[in-house]
Every structure is written in structure tokens, then in C-alpha cells.
Design a protein around this motif. Structure first.
Motif, PDB file in Angstrom:
ATOM      1  N   GLY A 138       0.519  -1.374  -0.010  1.00 40.27           N
ATOM      2  CA  GLY A 138       0.321  -0.421  -0.125  1.00 40.27           C
ATOM      3  C   GLY A 138       0.929   0.989   0.039  1.00 40.27           C
ATOM      4  O   GLY A 138       0.298   2.565  -0.818  1.00 40.27           O
ATOM      5  N   ALA A 139       2.004   0.948   0.384  1.00 45.14           N
ATOM      6  CA  ALA A 139       2.936   2.729   0.527  1.00 45.14           C
ATOM      7  C   ALA A 139       3.219   2.683  -0.695  1.00 45.14           C
ATOM      8  O   ALA A 139       3.604   3.654  -1.248  1.00 45.14           O
ATOM      9  CB  ALA A 139       4.487   2.129   1.739  1.00 45.14           C
ATOM     10  N   ILE A 140       3.681   1.674  -1.755  1.00 47.30           N
ATOM     11  CA  ILE A 140       3.907   1.678  -3.353  1.00 47.30           C
ATOM     12  C   ILE A 140       2.325   2.783  -4.309  1.00 47.30           C
ATOM     13  O   ILE A 140       2.607   3.597  -4.280  1.00 47.30           O
ATOM     14  CB  ILE A 140       4.583   0.751  -3.607  1.00 47.30           C
ATOM     15  CG1 ILE A 140       5.500   0.146  -2.755  1.00 47.30           C
ATOM     16  CG2 ILE A 140       4.648   1.272  -5.063  1.00 47.30           C
ATOM     17  CD1 ILE A 140       5.940  -1.192  -3.576  1.00 47.30           C
ATOM     18  N   ALA A 141       2.116   2.421  -3.396  1.00 44.41           N
ATOM     19  CA  ALA A 141      -0.133   2.268  -4.499  1.00 44.41           C
ATOM     20  C   ALA A 141       0.049   3.716  -3.628  1.00 44.41           C
ATOM     21  O   ALA A 141      -0.108   4.337  -4.785  1.00 44.41           O
ATOM     22  CB  ALA A 141      -1.090   1.850  -3.848  1.00 44.41           C
ATOM     23  N   LYS A 142       0.130   4.623  -2.694  1.00 43.68           N
ATOM     24  CA  LYS A 142       0.253   5.942  -2.012  1.00 43.68           C
ATOM     25  C   LYS A 142       0.661   6.944  -2.833  1.00 43.68           C
ATOM     26  O   LYS A 142       1.129   8.150  -3.015  1.00 43.68           O
ATOM     27  CB  LYS A 142       0.361   5.730   0.243  1.00 43.68           C
ATOM     28  CG  LYS A 142      -0.400   5.401   0.290  1.00 43.68           C
ATOM     29  CD  LYS A 142      -0.375   4.988   1.798  1.00 43.68           C
ATOM     30  CE  LYS A 142      -0.942   5.203   2.945  1.00 43.68           C
ATOM     31  NZ  LYS A 142      -0.621   5.322   3.899  1.00 43.68           N
ATOM     32  N   LYS A 143       2.608   6.198  -2.960  1.00 42.65           N
ATOM     33  CA  LYS A 143       3.398   7.194  -3.429  1.00 42.65           C
ATOM     34  C   LYS A 143       2.782   7.195  -4.941  1.00 42.65           C
ATOM     35  O   LYS A 143       2.807   8.187  -5.754  1.00 42.65           O
ATOM     36  CB  LYS A 143       4.456   5.967  -3.877  1.00 42.65           C
ATOM     37  CG  LYS A 143       5.237   7.278  -4.522  1.00 42.65           C
ATOM     38  CD  LYS A 143       6.655   7.206  -3.465  1.00 42.65           C
ATOM     39  CE  LYS A 143       8.088   8.296  -3.181  1.00 42.65           C
ATOM     40  NZ  LYS A 143       9.052   8.026  -3.488  1.00 42.65           N
TER      41      LYS A 143
END
Length: 383
Positions: A138-143
Motif C-alpha cells: 500500500g505504501a507503493i500505491a500511496k506514492k
């Protein structure tokens, strides 16, 4: 065992058990050229990790992430991103009494009945520890979403019968990380923490809910019926361990509103585009995003691992017996569930952004100038 993959174009496939050697996931479909480091991912993992306060499990996991593939010179290459998080503090011995006697309201019996076996240490694959993988992805998706002007945030809006008053999106961003409960209303957070402490002293646990919101979401994400944004978002949120309810917009309150009350009138914005006056629909109409903020709520039941003695049935001996779950467990789930809910919201939205063509599935062009994105083998000199 199926069910370990989430997403259509932005796909996350996870692996690992609670007391296994490591947790991890593979993220496929992330475009090339996104600047990404382990620090970007670690920031959210630190919000989810155990042992961060007196109202979380004392299990001592640093949850340090290691990127194993899909990155070159600090930028994504478009190939699968491999992420691994080692388990450092597993203690399986305390779970031996439950090898053939299921803990009440856990997945012990159902996993064993379906597969004929299970990893019993810490709940194995059914443990909420598996959500560490979701938060990492999810951290990648947020970026990716941030590049498109989409921001999202969540906070704990209720514990037991203590409910926070409505707060703004800016307040959630400013205050939700200022207290252990992750409630954006400081006075309510204090009351929540006191209530949680009371249940801890009694050797019991309590449930609560998480409010989430996303801003900057464009019009047109989602498709009719089974691929509607609300349906896919519901799937994402209901997958979060201990979730018993998902709602968006008015949610359950809609049952008390008439059609005239709930229906949003229309007006024109500054560019003569129709836009709803209110947002009781929660940013989704007909299963498709309306361009208004998407908001909703996820309800989590009380943690099922509690130190009180409870009755179980040993299927090997055929006896009923009293057992006590001895271990390190959260007395309440929403505080650590906030980054999990944010992750599932982000993964759902970025997948729809790719499906709708609003994100280039091949590259995002964050790379510095020496990376020539116009290069093509048939025209190496860009002539």
C-alpha cells in the motif's frame, strides 16, 4: 490455497505465516520510473508494527522491509517488486495447547477442517500479522496516487461506545498520529485510551471503527455491477482481519433517510461541469467515482485472543476443556488497523487508476533527465 492475490493490474501476491521465517509480497504492475526506497515503505510499516505503545501487543518485531527486486538506482523498473519482512520474535510454544483444540472465534477449526492441516504457530496464515504485507504494498500505491494529486487518510472514530465528533480531513492529517489511539480528536482519544486500559485490566478486549477518506479522486473510476468501485472497495475492506462491517457515504444511516433527503442536488462548477451540491453518496454514484471525496467506515470486532479462560473442544480427545490464550495480543485493533485500511484503500484506487488509463501502465517518468523516456531501439538518436 488460493486467495493470496489482490488487484487486477496492480497485483499484490503475499506469502508468510505469523511465526514463519518471514513475511513478504510481490507487487506486479507498478509502472517503471517511480522513485522508491525502503524508507518510503518503512514509514507506514512503523505505524502498523507491534510493540509501539501500551495498547498494542508487546511482540518485538522491527518489521524492517527489504526490497529484493524491481528497483534499479532508486527507481522502479516495471518488473515485479519483491518485498521481504523477517519475523524476529515468534514464540510458538504458547500455542501448543491449541493444535487440536481451536481457540474460540479464530480460524483454527475452519482452516483445519478445510485443508486437513494448518500452521498453528500464532495462527499461521490466518493471523493479522499477514497485513504487514498489505501495508508494504500500500505504501507503493500511496506514492503513485500522490503523483496524481490523490491523498488519503484514516483515523479511529470509535472505541466501544466512545465516538469521536466529526472532524475535517485536514484535522485527520494533522492530529491522527499524535496519540496512541490514532484518533484525530485529542479529547476523545484520551477517553478511548482510558476505556481500553479498563478492558486490559479485566483481561478482555474491545472493538471499534476506523473512518477513511480519499481526496482528489477523479470522476469515472469503477464499472457497473460486479466491478463497481464500491463493490471492490467493500471486498478490500472486508478482507481486513476482524472486519464485520463496511460502509461508505451515509452507510447504515441511509436506512433512516428519505429519497428526497438523501438525493444530492446538482449544480455547475466554475467550468460548467455538473457537480453534486452535497456528498451524502460518499464519492460513489452508480458504482463509479463522482469526483467528490470518497469516505466511509470499517468496523472491527474485539480481538479474539484474550487472557480470560474460555471453553474449547479437543477434536483429538473428544473432550471439552478450559484453556487460556497466553501470549502477546492487542486489546483493541483499530489503532494498528489505520494503516491497514489506508493500504487497502490505496491499492483499490491505484488499480482502478490503471484500469481507467489515468496512470500509464508502463512508466511514470519520475526518473531524472539522463533517463530518456523517448528512446526507442528503431531511433536510438531520437531523430
Amino acid at each position: 490455497m488460493n486467495g493470496n492475490r489482490f488487484g487486477r493490474l496492480f497485483q499484490v501476491t503475499t506469502f508468510g505465516e505469523s511465526h514463519g521465517e518471514a513475511m513478504g509480497c510481490t507487487v506486479s504492475g507498478c509502472p517503471a520510473g517511480l522513485e522508491l526506497s525502503e524508507e518510503d515503505i518503512q514509514a507506514d510499516l512503523d505505524r502498523r508494527k507491534p510493540g509501539q505503545s501500551m495498547i498494542t501487543t508487546s511482540r518485538g518485531e522491527p518489521d524492517d522491509v527489504s526490497i529484493k527486486s524491481g528497483i534499479q538506482d532508486g527507481y522502479t523498473t516495471g518488473t515485479p517488486i519483491g518485498l521481504v519482512i523477517q519475523n524476529k520474535d515468534a514464540r510458538s510454544g504458547k500455542y501448543e495447547p491449541f493444535i487440536t483444540a481451536p481457540r474460540p472465534s479464530h480460524g483454527d477449526f475452519t482452516y483445519s477442517a478445510k485443508f486437513g492441516t494448518r500452521n498453528w504457530g500464532g495462527g499461521g496464515r490466518s493471523s493479522a500479522r499477514e497485513t504487514v504485507n498489505w501495508v508494504a504494498a500500500g505504501a507503493i500505491a500511496k506514492k503513485l496516487l500522490a503523483r496524481e494529486g490523490i491523498e488519503l487518510k484514516a483515523h479511529v472514530n470509535q472505541i466501544d461506545d466512545i465516538e469521536a465528533p466529526e472532524v475535517s480531513f485536514d484535522q485527520i492529517k494533522a492530529h491522527s498520529e499524535e496519540n496512541d489511539v490514532r484518533c484525530a480528536h485529542p479529547e476523545t482519544a484520551e477517553r478511548m485510551q482510558e476505556r481500553i486500559a479498563e478492558y486490559q485490566e479485566e483481561g478482555d478486549s474491545i472493538g471499534g471503527s476506523i473512518y477513511f477518506e480519499a481526496r482528489g479522486v477523479p470522476v469515472g473510476l469503477g464499472a457497473p455491477r460486479f466491478d463497481s468501485l464500491s463493490a471492490r472497495l467493500g471486498q478490500a475492506m472486508m478482507a481486513v482481519p476482524a472486519t464485520t462491517a463496511f460502509e461508505f457515504g451515509l452507510g447504515r444511516e441511509a436506512r433512516e433517510w428519505t429519497g428526497k433527503e438523501r438525493n444530492d442536488d446538482w449544480e455547475f462548477d466554475g467550468e460548467s461541469n455538473p457537480t453534486p451540491v452535497e456528498n451524502d453518496h460518499g464519492g460513489i454514484q452508480g458504482g463509479i467515482s463522482s469526483g467528490e471525496p470518497i469516505y466511509g467506515e470499517v468496523t472491527l470486532h474485539a480481538p479474539t485472543s484474550i487472557p480470560k479462560s474460555q471453553q474449547t473442544a479437543d477434536w483429538e480427545t473428544g473432550e471439552l476443556k478450559e484453556e487460556q490464550v497466553i501470549g502477546r495480543h492487542d486489546p483493541v485493533l483499530p489503532p494498528r488497523g489505520v494503516p491497514v485500511v489506508e493500504a487497502m484503500l490505496a491499492l483499490t484506487l491505484v488499480d482502478f487508476m490503471l484500469l481507467s488509463g489515468r496512470l500509464n501502465p508502463d512508466r511514470v517518468d519520475d526518473r531524472p533527465g539522463e533517463y530518456d523516456t523517448d528512446y526507442h531501439p528503431s531511433n536510438p538518436n531520437n531523430e
